[in-house]
Design a protein around this motif. Sequence first.
Motif, mmCIF file in Angstrom:
data_model
loop_
_atom_site.group_PDB
_atom_site.id
_atom_site.type_symbol
_atom_site.label_atom_id
_atom_site.label_comp_id
_atom_site.label_asym_id
_atom_site.label_seq_id
_atom_site.Cartn_x
_atom_site.Cartn_y
_atom_site.Cartn_z
ATOM 1 N N GLY A 124 0.804 -1.200 0.000
ATOM 2 C CA GLY A 124 0.000 0.000 0.000
ATOM 3 C C GLY A 124 0.842 1.257 0.000
ATOM 4 O O GLY A 124 1.971 1.278 0.399
ATOM 5 N N GLY A 125 0.241 2.340 -0.432
ATOM 6 C CA GLY A 125 0.912 3.623 -0.481
ATOM 7 C C GLY A 125 0.032 4.617 -1.176
ATOM 8 O O GLY A 125 -1.020 4.268 -1.666
ATOM 9 N N GLN A 126 0.473 5.860 -1.286
ATOM 10 C CA GLN A 126 -0.390 6.853 -1.889
ATOM 11 C C GLN A 126 0.386 7.766 -2.800
ATOM 12 O O GLN A 126 1.210 8.548 -2.396
ATOM 13 C CB GLN A 126 -1.086 7.699 -0.812
ATOM 14 N N GLY A 127 0.136 7.681 -4.115
ATOM 15 C CA GLY A 127 0.616 8.624 -5.089
ATOM 16 C C GLY A 127 2.064 9.006 -4.915
ATOM 17 O O GLY A 127 2.964 8.185 -4.994
ATOM 18 N N ALA A 128 2.313 10.317 -4.734
ATOM 19 C CA ALA A 128 3.672 10.825 -4.626
ATOM 20 C C ALA A 128 4.401 10.215 -3.443
ATOM 21 O O ALA A 128 5.610 9.998 -3.496
ATOM 22 C CB ALA A 128 3.653 12.341 -4.508
ATOM 23 N N ALA A 129 3.683 9.925 -2.368
ATOM 24 C CA ALA A 129 4.332 9.320 -1.202
ATOM 25 C C ALA A 129 4.879 7.956 -1.538
ATOM 26 O O ALA A 129 5.994 7.598 -1.160
ATOM 27 C CB ALA A 129 3.341 9.225 -0.043
ATOM 28 N N ALA A 130 4.097 7.140 -2.244
ATOM 29 C CA ALA A 130 4.566 5.810 -2.623
ATOM 30 C C ALA A 130 5.771 5.910 -3.528
ATOM 31 O O ALA A 130 6.746 5.173 -3.391
ATOM 32 C CB ALA A 130 3.448 5.038 -3.323
ATOM 33 N N TRP A 143 0.819 1.807 -19.114
ATOM 34 C CA TRP A 143 -0.578 1.903 -19.522
ATOM 35 C C TRP A 143 -1.291 2.818 -18.534
ATOM 36 O O TRP A 143 -0.984 2.848 -17.345
ATOM 37 C CB TRP A 143 -1.255 0.525 -19.509
ATOM 38 N N VAL A 144 -2.262 3.549 -19.041
ATOM 39 C CA VAL A 144 -3.113 4.413 -18.206
ATOM 40 C C VAL A 144 -4.519 3.877 -18.218
ATOM 41 O O VAL A 144 -5.069 3.524 -19.274
ATOM 42 C CB VAL A 144 -3.090 5.871 -18.697
ATOM 43 N N LEU A 145 -5.100 3.787 -17.027
ATOM 44 C CA LEU A 145 -6.476 3.340 -16.864
ATOM 45 C C LEU A 145 -7.319 4.522 -16.383
ATOM 46 O O LEU A 145 -7.071 5.059 -15.313
ATOM 47 C CB LEU A 145 -6.529 2.185 -15.862
ATOM 48 N N GLU A 146 -8.260 4.939 -17.206
ATOM 49 C CA GLU A 146 -9.181 6.011 -16.834
ATOM 50 C C GLU A 146 -10.292 5.407 -15.967
ATOM 51 O O GLU A 146 -10.987 4.487 -16.390
ATOM 52 C CB GLU A 146 -9.793 6.678 -18.075
ATOM 53 N N LEU A 147 -10.454 5.901 -14.747
ATOM 54 C CA LEU A 147 -11.389 5.302 -13.802
ATOM 55 C C LEU A 147 -12.740 6.012 -13.844
ATOM 56 O O LEU A 147 -12.821 7.207 -14.125
ATOM 57 C CB LEU A 147 -10.816 5.378 -12.381
ATOM 58 N N PRO A 148 -13.806 5.298 -13.533
ATOM 59 C CA PRO A 148 -15.120 5.939 -13.435
ATOM 60 C C PRO A 148 -15.136 6.906 -12.271
ATOM 61 O O PRO A 148 -14.354 6.765 -11.319
ATOM 62 C CB PRO A 148 -16.084 4.770 -13.220
ATOM 63 N N PRO A 149 -16.019 7.918 -12.301
ATOM 64 C CA PRO A 149 -16.085 8.911 -11.209
ATOM 65 C C PRO A 149 -16.327 8.264 -9.861
ATOM 66 O O PRO A 149 -16.974 7.225 -9.771
ATOM 67 C CB PRO A 149 -17.224 9.810 -11.632
ATOM 68 N N GLY A 155 -7.061 11.552 -8.785
ATOM 69 C CA GLY A 155 -7.653 10.268 -8.433
ATOM 70 C C GLY A 155 -8.460 9.626 -9.546
ATOM 71 O O GLY A 155 -9.072 8.581 -9.335
ATOM 72 N N GLY A 156 -8.439 10.212 -10.727
ATOM 73 C CA GLY A 156 -9.272 9.693 -11.806
ATOM 74 C C GLY A 156 -8.549 8.799 -12.786
ATOM 75 O O GLY A 156 -9.189 8.203 -13.662
ATOM 76 N N ARG A 157 -7.225 8.690 -12.670
ATOM 77 C CA ARG A 157 -6.441 7.883 -13.606
ATOM 78 C C ARG A 157 -5.370 7.104 -12.848
ATOM 79 O O ARG A 157 -4.840 7.577 -11.846
ATOM 80 C CB ARG A 157 -5.771 8.787 -14.655
ATOM 81 N N LEU A 158 -5.070 5.942 -13.378
ATOM 82 C CA LEU A 158 -4.063 5.074 -12.787
ATOM 83 C C LEU A 158 -3.055 4.722 -13.867
ATOM 84 O O LEU A 158 -3.439 4.344 -14.979
ATOM 85 C CB LEU A 158 -4.729 3.823 -12.224
ATOM 86 N N VAL A 159 -1.764 4.862 -13.578
ATOM 87 C CA VAL A 159 -0.727 4.422 -14.504
ATOM 88 C C VAL A 159 -0.033 3.215 -13.901
ATOM 89 O O VAL A 159 0.157 3.135 -12.685
ATOM 90 C CB VAL A 159 0.284 5.551 -14.804
ATOM 91 N N PHE A 160 0.328 2.252 -14.748
ATOM 92 C CA PHE A 160 0.990 1.054 -14.242
ATOM 93 C C PHE A 160 1.927 0.495 -15.299
ATOM 94 O O PHE A 160 1.784 0.751 -16.499
ATOM 95 C CB PHE A 160 -0.028 -0.013 -13.815
ATOM 96 N N VAL A 161 2.915 -0.282 -14.816
ATOM 97 C CA VAL A 161 3.769 -1.061 -15.699
ATOM 98 C C VAL A 161 3.077 -2.400 -15.921
ATOM 99 O O VAL A 161 2.760 -3.113 -14.968
ATOM 100 C CB VAL A 161 5.166 -1.268 -15.093
ATOM 101 N N SER A 162 2.844 -2.728 -17.171
ATOM 102 C CA SER A 162 2.163 -3.985 -17.480
ATOM 103 C C SER A 162 3.082 -5.171 -17.237
ATOM 104 O O SER A 162 4.248 -5.174 -17.647
ATOM 105 C CB SER A 162 1.707 -3.990 -18.947
#
Length: 396
Positions: free
Chosen positions: A11-17, A390-396, A376-383
């Motif tokens: 676990g972690g949060q954005g810039a902190a992680a 890849w970027v995942l656009e999240l629902p509201p 908080g609306g998008r997630l980037v990850f290494v596949s």
Amino acid sequence: MRPKDEGPGAGGQGAAAHALALIALVFVFAPGLLSACASSPAPPPPVFTRAPTQVNAAAASETPAPSAPPATGTASPRPTSPPTPTSTPAPVLRQLTTGGCCVQPFWSPDGNEVWFIDRPGDAQPAGVWGVPASGGEPRFVTDRLGVFSPDGSLIAYPRAGATVVERLADGEAWRVPADGRAVLFSPDSAQIAWQTASSTLNFDRRIVEVWAAAVDGSGARVVARLIGGALLGWFPDSARLLVVGREAVETDPVLGAVDVASGVLSGIVRTGNVRGAVVSPEGGWLVYQVAFSGDPLLDGIWITRVDGGNAVKVRAFGAYRWRAEGRLLLVPLEPGAASHRLVEIDAGTGIATPLTDPAVTAFRIAAGDWALAPDGGRLVFVSAVDRNLWVLELPP
């Protein structure tokens, strides 16, 4: 540098992680970092506000989620298109890079770019590169590898046994009194904090001093002294630090907030085996894990209000980030599943709502290498399949 496993990560949060990951890469493995623990008068006696940690069974129920498809193979990311107005909204999955390029992705402070560590070719520099979040050609950001300030204007890194803070706009750099140790910038980018430890061998018995100073290194002082403890991060108000540890050998560990100005420690949770604690974006909630306690009812992920109240146990387990105040994004740990999935946890109730369906949006995150955008609306990850971003656009 390539990830070796495909778990969702801690676990972690954005810039902190990202900051903690870069600390491991840049500071922990650099030579000469284990300098002696500095001495200072003890901080004022701590004041505690205890929060219960009993399971709230009624509030911890999870909304049924779609099951992952059978583990018949490795799921590949598939680009998806925005839904039509008459269809059910679904996350949009978009590829950003090619060639298995990147590690340690994180977001620029304005959320317009994804930054990552790479060396595209022999003739190109190694360092931090950026690519527009909407897609496009990567650009070189800096050859400095270190911890960025939240506003992106500063970077801290080790150099010749010292900790250096540099202003990226003009290259001006100065030493701060952390003696080669990693620092954490405050959310307002005006202060830094770090820790010293009396030993690297016995975590439970070592004496940890938590230090704070202005970003130019002035006013350095000890704000907390703990046994078997650690500095975990800043609160959003830039006035308090999140720490864990014991005030004395015979006392229970406490997870709490240290007031930087006064040194007063306010306890939030009293329990052992705490890890992965992260404060919510506005500072009202705290998520943490309890592991290897010997009590299966206690082990797991918990959410509690910072100002006290019943802690709620989350039934699901996995990697997490705060998406917004009171809204926790979680990647459930589901060994054998062909695809990861996302759920959102309501902090007040512990109820989980599915955000992705593996039958519709298949993806696998490599080695916990993912980050949430500032909004908080998008997630980037290494596949884990092609090692691209890849970027995942999240629902509201």
